[in-house]
Design an enzyme around this catalytic site. Structure first.
Site, PDB file in Angstrom:
ATOM      1  N   ARG A 118      79.398  58.085  69.067  1.00 29.53           N
ATOM      2  CA  ARG A 118      78.143  56.479  69.316  1.00 29.53           C
ATOM      3  C   ARG A 118      79.079  56.006  71.224  1.00 29.53           C
ATOM      4  NH1 ARG A 118      83.584  53.732  66.780  1.00 29.53           N
ATOM      5  NH2 ARG A 118      84.100  52.993  68.540  1.00 29.53           N
ATOM      6  N   GLY A 119      78.354  54.797  71.236  1.00 28.89           N
ATOM      7  CA  GLY A 119      78.839  54.608  72.353  1.00 28.89           C
ATOM      8  C   GLY A 119      78.105  55.219  73.373  1.00 28.89           C
ATOM      9  N   ILE A 120      79.249  55.168  74.612  1.00 33.71           N
ATOM     10  CA  ILE A 120      78.324  55.648  76.079  1.00 33.71           C
ATOM     11  C   ILE A 120      78.865  56.944  75.998  1.00 33.71           C
ATOM     12  CG2 ILE A 120      79.627  56.068  78.268  1.00 33.71           C
ATOM     13  CD1 ILE A 120      81.013  53.200  78.246  1.00 33.71           C
ATOM     14  N   ASP A 180      84.334  64.623  67.693  1.00 29.52           N
ATOM     15  CA  ASP A 180      84.633  63.037  68.124  1.00 29.52           C
ATOM     16  C   ASP A 180      85.607  63.183  66.903  1.00 29.52           C
ATOM     17  OD1 ASP A 180      85.362  60.433  67.283  1.00 29.52           O
ATOM     18  OD2 ASP A 180      83.855  60.402  68.595  1.00 29.52           O
ATOM     19  N   ALA A 186      85.723  60.637  75.459  1.00 34.55           N
ATOM     20  CA  ALA A 186      86.998  59.853  75.314  1.00 34.55           C
ATOM     21  C   ALA A 186      87.639  58.843  75.006  1.00 34.55           C
ATOM     22  CB  ALA A 186      87.356  60.999  73.713  1.00 34.55           C
ATOM     23  N   GLY A 187      88.173  57.920  74.291  1.00 36.59           N
ATOM     24  CA  GLY A 187      88.902  56.556  74.641  1.00 36.59           C
ATOM     25  C   GLY A 187      89.004  55.742  73.901  1.00 36.59           C
ATOM     26  N   ALA A 246     104.308  42.598  77.691  1.00 33.60           N
ATOM     27  CA  ALA A 246     106.144  42.163  76.768  1.00 33.60           C
ATOM     28  C   ALA A 246     106.179  42.369  75.569  1.00 33.60           C
ATOM     29  CB  ALA A 246     106.012  40.726  77.559  1.00 33.60           C
ATOM     30  N   TYR A 302      96.311  50.506  78.943  1.00 31.21           N
ATOM     31  CA  TYR A 302      94.756  51.039  79.214  1.00 31.21           C
ATOM     32  C   TYR A 302      94.364  51.554  79.931  1.00 31.21           C
ATOM     33  CZ  TYR A 302      89.364  51.274  79.095  1.00 31.21           C
ATOM     34  OH  TYR A 302      88.336  51.505  78.768  1.00 31.21           O
ATOM     35  N   THR A 319      79.099  47.856  74.511  1.00 27.50           N
ATOM     36  CA  THR A 319      79.601  49.011  73.530  1.00 27.50           C
ATOM     37  C   THR A 319      80.734  48.618  71.941  1.00 27.50           C
ATOM     38  OG1 THR A 319      81.789  50.084  74.531  1.00 27.50           O
ATOM     39  CG2 THR A 319      79.396  51.024  74.967  1.00 27.50           C
TER      40      THR A 319
END
Ligand SMILES: NC(=O)c1ccc[n+]([C@@H]2O[C@H](COP(=O)([O-])OP(=O)(O)OC[C@H]3O[C@@H](n4cnc5c(N)ncnc54)[C@H](O)[C@@H]3O)[C@@H](O)[C@H]2O)c1
Length: 262
Positions: free
Chosen positions: A48-50, A69, A117-118, A126, A181, A217
């Site tokens: 899906r997505g990008i 995937d 993939a991400g 913290a 990230y 997305t």
């Protein structure tokens, strides 16, 4: 390939970028309507997505595409692959044998490897549990390093190959609540910068990254409303980008005629 791309509507969402071209290995394209004819491409995270948009654009440009995937997304993955006439490879890219399984799925070799993939696991630094930090680094950065290394060493990624990784504006500018990230995506940029000259010299393979801003997305749909709206407006068009914008940029890097772009 670079002028064609920049002068076309395909680059509409790109602004303020410096494109560096070398003078060697420009490469050639026989048919500009299908510049990736005869090339095999693997796109990670493409259910899906990008990733799905990247797979779609590479297929449109003539490539034989393999969509990868996680096994949990197999149904969506198969639907996407079927729609594109692509093959589906359900596989977690962090698996220790991921590169071996990819190599087995493309016995004739690979020309284009798109690390898309991400995941995000947002939390203020913290309050960040170790497992949220580790999982983001593992999927977004470590797996890219491991599979790239193994697929180049095994010769699966052929001479003249193209590697394109998906970084993020967060890897350049940082982002509140996304230290894990941002670190993973900054790592991608560093990895590309250090690998690109060696891969070009030793294997004739180019390595590039795309660093998208806010793209519409499922990933960004999960961002809280006001932050999401602010994110959309933080670019020169003051609107969110679409997966196809990232996909067209990736396809430009992937072209045989983009050998000088790095
Ligand atoms: N959406 C944005 O605004 C944006 C901006 C910059 C960068 N990015 C990057 O673009 C890429 C795609 O993002 P998206 O917005 O399409 O996200 P998404 O969540 O819609 O899609 C990501 C895909 O990757 C797959 N995936 C996750 N972990 C995996 C694993 N271990 N093995 C195999 N596949 C895995 C998911 O199942 C999913 O299909 C990511 O690397 C993301 O960090 C997105």
């Amino acid at each position: 390939s670079t002028l064609r791309f920049l002068l076309s509507p395909r680059s509409a969402y790109i602004s303020g970028q410096v494109v560096e071209l070398t003078t060697d290995a420009p490469g050639e394209v026989a048919d500009w309507a299908a510049p990736l004819t005869g090339r095999t491409a693997l796109v990670t995270g493409s259910a899906r997505g990008i990733g799905a948009a990247v797979a779609s654009v590479l297929a449109r440009d003539g490539a034989r595409v393999i969509c990868l995937d996680v096994p949990q997304a197999e149904e969506e993955l198969t639907r996407t692959a079927d729609r594109l006439g692509a093959a589906a490879l359900p596989l977690n890219i962090t698996a220790p044998d991921a590169a071996d399984l990819i190599a087995a799925a493309v016995p004739d070799g690979l020309d284009i490897l798109v690390h898309n993939a991400g995941i995000t696991r947002d939390r203020r630094l913290a309050n960040m549990p170790a497992d949220r930090w580790a999982s983001v680094i593992d999927v977004n950065l470590d797996s890219v390093l491991r599979t790239t290394d193994a697929l180049i060493k095994s010769g699966t990624l052929r001479r003249g190959g193209r590697i394109v990784a998906t970084a993020s504006i967060a890897g350049i500018a940082g982002n509140n609540g996304q230290t894990n990230y941002a670190a993973s995506k900054a790592g991608i940029i560093g990895l590309v910068r250090s690998l690109a000259p060696r891969a070009a010299a030793e294997h004739g393979i180019t390595v590039n990254a795309v660093a998208p801003g806010f793209i519409e997305t499922k990933m960004t749909a999960a961002v809280p409303l006001f932050i999401r709206e602010a994110g959309r407006r933080m670019n020169s068009l003051s609107q969110g980008g679409l997966p196809v914008d990232v996909a067209e940029t990736t396809a430009w890097f992937a072209q045989p005629a983009s050998g000088a772009v790095r």
